[in-house]
Design a protein around this motif. Structure first.
Motif, short mmCIF file in Angstrom:
data_model
loop_
_atom_site.label_atom_id
_atom_site.label_comp_id
_atom_site.label_asym_id
_atom_site.label_seq_id
_atom_site.Cartn_x
_atom_site.Cartn_y
_atom_site.Cartn_z
N LEU A 1 48.98 -13.22 23.01
CA LEU A 1 49.46 -13.99 24.16
C LEU A 1 50.76 -14.73 23.83
O LEU A 1 51.04 -14.99 22.66
N PRO A 2 51.56 -15.06 24.86
CA PRO A 2 52.80 -15.81 24.62
C PRO A 2 52.48 -17.12 23.90
O PRO A 2 51.55 -17.83 24.30
N ALA A 3 53.24 -17.41 22.83
CA ALA A 3 52.96 -18.60 22.01
C ALA A 3 54.10 -19.60 22.10
O ALA A 3 55.19 -19.29 22.58
N VAL A 4 53.82 -20.82 21.66
CA VAL A 4 54.86 -21.85 21.53
C VAL A 4 54.83 -22.36 20.09
O VAL A 4 53.82 -22.23 19.40
N THR A 5 55.95 -22.90 19.64
CA THR A 5 56.04 -23.56 18.33
C THR A 5 56.65 -24.93 18.57
O THR A 5 57.75 -25.03 19.10
N ARG A 6 55.90 -25.97 18.24
CA ARG A 6 56.37 -27.34 18.52
C ARG A 6 56.03 -28.28 17.37
O ARG A 6 54.99 -28.12 16.73
N VAL A 7 56.88 -29.27 17.17
CA VAL A 7 56.67 -30.28 16.13
C VAL A 7 55.95 -31.48 16.74
O VAL A 7 56.43 -32.05 17.72
N HIS A 8 54.78 -31.82 16.18
CA HIS A 8 54.04 -32.99 16.66
C HIS A 8 53.35 -33.70 15.50
O HIS A 8 52.93 -33.05 14.55
N PHE A 9 53.22 -35.02 15.63
CA PHE A 9 52.44 -35.73 14.63
C PHE A 9 50.97 -35.69 15.03
O PHE A 9 50.62 -35.42 16.19
N LEU A 10 50.13 -35.95 14.05
CA LEU A 10 48.69 -36.08 14.29
C LEU A 10 48.32 -37.37 13.57
O LEU A 10 48.72 -37.56 12.42
N GLU A 11 47.62 -38.28 14.23
CA GLU A 11 47.30 -39.57 13.60
C GLU A 11 45.87 -39.96 13.92
O GLU A 11 45.46 -39.94 15.08
N CYS A 12 45.12 -40.30 12.89
CA CYS A 12 43.75 -40.75 13.08
C CYS A 12 43.74 -42.11 13.77
O CYS A 12 44.61 -42.95 13.51
N ASN A 13 42.75 -42.32 14.62
CA ASN A 13 42.60 -43.58 15.36
C ASN A 13 42.67 -44.80 14.46
O ASN A 13 43.19 -45.83 14.83
N ASP A 14 42.09 -44.69 13.25
CA ASP A 14 41.99 -45.88 12.38
C ASP A 14 43.16 -45.95 11.39
O ASP A 14 43.11 -46.73 10.44
N ASN A 15 44.20 -45.16 11.62
CA ASN A 15 45.32 -45.22 10.67
C ASN A 15 45.87 -46.64 10.59
O ASN A 15 45.91 -47.35 11.59
N SER A 16 46.31 -47.01 9.40
CA SER A 16 46.93 -48.30 9.08
C SER A 16 45.90 -49.39 8.79
O SER A 16 46.26 -50.43 8.24
N ALA A 17 44.63 -49.17 9.14
CA ALA A 17 43.60 -50.16 8.77
C ALA A 17 43.57 -50.30 7.25
O ALA A 17 43.37 -51.39 6.72
N ALA A 18 43.84 -49.20 6.53
CA ALA A 18 43.82 -49.24 5.06
C ALA A 18 44.94 -50.12 4.51
O ALA A 18 44.80 -50.71 3.44
#
Ligand SMILES: Nc1nc2c(c(=O)[nH]1)N[C@H]1C(S)=C(S)[C@@H](COP(=O)(O)O)O[C@H]1N2
Ligand SMILES: [Mo]
Length: 415
Positions: free
Chosen positions: A128-145
């Motif tokens: 199927l027709p595809a896309v290529t895109r740059v995205h971040f992924l971040e956990c909900n609790d990021n930065s708590a550490a």
């Protein structure tokens, strides 16, 4: 064929013959050279022996996604350049087992409020027709550490940014035909706990990717091989790994991951839940906690900024604990829901100070200070450090304290 054309053909033919002949000469030369320490591809044996067919970082490079004593799995943001996270260093968070899935046996099913339920193999998806895109992924609790004692910018390393390739979910939804009345999707992964999440249909139809590629290669097993959802800007928990089933439904399904563990309970007993978009955040990655300034003089301040609500429009840096702010340069291309690198030239006078950064996204939303965030929640600033409640979507400004000897400490340690 006229003379001119024939002449040209002959020339091409002769050149080909010559190329082949030359290749023969070259091969002969290599054979001769082999005795002098080269193999058929011109590689010295000592190099050939070290080459396994798959490269690994130099033994002098010590970047790892472990951050003892916290859970392993954090991206070492402080050591990285640019905005793309190498797959080996993509953060990893998983609630159940790490399934080992044979892509030939994997299937994706879409059913529920649709005209024609369908099942796809991996091969069918890749046609199927595809896309290529740059995205971040971040956990909900990021930065708590970082709040709770992390010494380096790795305390913000539950975010990574990759170039994802796959099929837009809207393409698949147009194949099955979404029925009137459908307003949410329920997506499920193929791990032992069948991690599931409700996602508004609007987002599923907009920019959600059913991804099989990550930075030019198949997804890594830890990140969902062979198939995962990438829901740009939505908190990590929505991005179902090893996705195998999507059901079109008419309401959110109150799965474990949306009511039990991913709500934020306030001290007054009320909870925020169904929070989806990650708020704007920025972190100076150099100079940052755990690093040392080698001396007064010129240093470039660099960092990362991102927002789940669109593109980063502005990053400002303060080198005097918030008394004055200067606009940092954004390194292009500035992409929506993607890490954005910022830079600012700085001359350190050798005195103790605190570095801060704050960003603004395309919706005009900004990062609060810890004091502002605490006021909004009706809690004292040190509540964040003491509480056993989950801290989700935390985006207060990160202070880095520069000592006169050049050592750098996490400013949250001094609250
Ligand atoms: N199937 C499945 N998908 C999942 C999870 C999981 O436990 N199982 N964890 C979620 C959470 S909480 C996060 S933060 C992201 C992390 O993605 P990564 O490990 O690829 O960085 O995956 C999400 N998708
Ligand atoms: Mo997460």
């Amino acid at each position: 064929m006229d003379e001119k054309k024939r002449g040209r053909r002959k020339f091409i033919k002769d050149s080909l013959v010559n190329t082949v002949a030359l290749a023969g000469v070259a091969a002969g030369a290599v054979t001769t050279a082999r005795g002098q320490g080269q193999d058929a591809v011109g590689m010295a044996p000592e190099r050939r022996n070290a080459f396994t067919g798959r490269s690994a970082p130099s033994k002098f490079v010590k970047m790892a996604r472990t951050m003892p004593p916290e859970t392993p799995g954090y991206t070492p943001l402080q050591d990285m350049v640019g905005v793309i996270t190498p797959n080996e260093l993509h953060f990893m968070n998983t609630h159940y087992n790490l399934p080992e899935i044979d892509p030939a046996a994997h299937r994706l099913m879409i059913h529920g409020l649709v005209d024609k339920p369908m099942i796809w193999t991996m091969d069918e998806l890749k046609r199927l027709p595809a896309v290529t895109r740059v995205h971040f992924l971040e956990c909900n609790d990021n930065s708590a550490a970082s709040l709770k004692g992390g010494k380096t910018a790795q305390g913000h390393g539950r975010t990574s940014c990759a170039e994802w390739t796959g099929v837009l979910l809207s393409t698949l939804l147009s194949e099955v035909g979404v029925q009137r009345g459908a307003s949410w999707i329920l997506a499920e992964g193929d791990d032992s706990g069948k991690h599931s999440k409700s996602i508004p249909l609007e987002k599923a139809m907009d920019d959600t990717i059913i991804a099989y590629g990550q930075n030019g290669e198949p997804l890594r097993p830890e990140n969902g091989f062979p198939l995962r959802m990438v829901i740009p800007g939505f908190s990590g928990v929505h991005n179902i790994k090893w996705v195998r089933r999507i059901k079109l439904v008419d309401e959110p399904y109150m799965t474990k991951a949306e009511v039990a563990s991913y709500s934020s309970v306030r001290p007054d007993g009320k909870a925020r839940w169904f929070m989806m978009e990650m708020p704007p955040k920025s972190v100076i990655t150099r100079p940052s906690g755990g690093q040392t300034l080698s001396g007064p003089g010129f240093h470039e301040i660099i960092g990362l900024a991102w927002s789940g609500r669109g593109a980063i429009r502005k990053v400002e840096v303060s080198a005097d604990n918030g008394a004055t702010w200067q606009p940092a340069a954004l390194q292009g291309p500035v992409q929506r829901m993607a890490h954005t690198r910022f830079r600012l030239p700085w001359t350190w006078d050798g005195k103790a100070t605190t570095l801060l950064s704050r960003c603004e996204d395309e919706r005009g939303q900004t990062q609060p200070t810890l004091a502002e965030l605490s006021k909004a929640w009706g809690v004292p600033a040190d509540w964040w450090k003491q509480t056993r409640n989950p801290i989700n979507l935390f985006n207060a400004i990160q202070p880095w304290r520069i000592n006169a000897d050049g050592s750098i400490e996490n400013g949250f340690a001094f609250i």
